[in-house]
Design a protein around this motif. Structure first.
Motif, PDB file in Angstrom:
ATOM      1  N   MET A 120       0.891  -1.046  -0.029  1.00  0.00           N
ATOM      2  CA  MET A 120      -0.120  -0.030  -0.139  1.00  0.00           C
ATOM      3  C   MET A 120       0.825   1.380   0.117  1.00  0.00           C
ATOM      4  O   MET A 120       2.084   1.086   0.432  1.00  0.00           O
TER       5      MET A 120
ATOM      6  N   THR B 111       3.862  -3.334   2.896  1.00  0.00           N
ATOM      7  CA  THR B 111       2.900  -3.967   3.461  1.00  0.00           C
ATOM      8  C   THR B 111       2.455  -3.690   4.785  1.00  0.00           C
ATOM      9  O   THR B 111       3.078  -2.896   5.430  1.00  0.00           O
ATOM     10  N   GLU B 112       1.298  -4.259   5.350  1.00  0.00           N
ATOM     11  CA  GLU B 112       0.540  -4.021   6.741  1.00  0.00           C
ATOM     12  C   GLU B 112       1.656  -4.630   7.585  1.00  0.00           C
ATOM     13  O   GLU B 112       1.960  -3.688   8.675  1.00  0.00           O
ATOM     14  N   THR B 113       2.347  -5.680   7.475  1.00  0.00           N
ATOM     15  CA  THR B 113       3.471  -5.945   8.411  1.00  0.00           C
ATOM     16  C   THR B 113       4.548  -5.023   8.442  1.00  0.00           C
ATOM     17  O   THR B 113       4.906  -4.781   9.473  1.00  0.00           O
TER      18      THR B 113
ATOM     19  N   LEU C 126       4.556  -2.137   7.471  1.00  0.00           N
ATOM     20  CA  LEU C 126       4.148  -0.670   8.275  1.00  0.00           C
ATOM     21  C   LEU C 126       3.922  -0.800   9.698  1.00  0.00           C
ATOM     22  O   LEU C 126       4.631  -0.047  10.390  1.00  0.00           O
ATOM     23  N   SER C 127       3.351  -1.917  10.422  1.00  0.00           N
ATOM     24  CA  SER C 127       3.507  -2.267  11.702  1.00  0.00           C
ATOM     25  C   SER C 127       5.025  -2.089  12.368  1.00  0.00           C
ATOM     26  O   SER C 127       5.092  -1.527  13.321  1.00  0.00           O
TER      27      SER C 127
ATOM     28  N   ARG D 267      -2.692   6.894   4.491  1.00  0.00           N
ATOM     29  CA  ARG D 267      -2.589   5.783   3.573  1.00  0.00           C
ATOM     30  C   ARG D 267      -3.555   6.260   2.036  1.00  0.00           C
ATOM     31  O   ARG D 267      -4.621   6.866   2.420  1.00  0.00           O
TER      32      ARG D 267
END
Length: 90
Positions: free
Chosen positions: A1, A39-41, A43-44, A64
């Motif tokens: 993203m 990716t979400e991972t 970013l986390s 985002r």
């Protein structure tokens, strides 16, 4: 993203550390603004690392943007929108 990350960090030393961390994850498009494809991972994990460096008076913002929104980014002057790499050299 596609994530736009901006920061306002008071301490020069901390600001430098945060900038270097962000440079490893995206492209600097202005002094305190980065464009990242994560990716979400990813970013986390990035948020976890940044949270350890943020003081009470500091601010880091994550915006985002959907694919359609990134197509509508307008730039006046120099620069281009960060694009995701199509290949990786290992």
């Amino acid at each position: 993203m596609f994530i736009l990350i901006s920061y306002d960090i008071a301490d020069d030393k901390q600001r430098t550390k945060i900038a270097k961390l962000l440079e490893a994850h995206g492209s600097r498009v202005q002094y305190s603004v980065f464009e990242c494809n994560l990716t979400e991972t990813q970013l986390s994990l990035l948020k976890t690392k940044l949270a350890k460096r943020v003081a009470v008076e500091d601010s880091i913002r994550f915006y985002r943007l959907c694919k359609e929104c990134t197509k509508r980014i307008d730039i006046l002057g120099t620069g281009k929108v960060t694009v995701e790499r199509q290949y990786y050299i290992v």
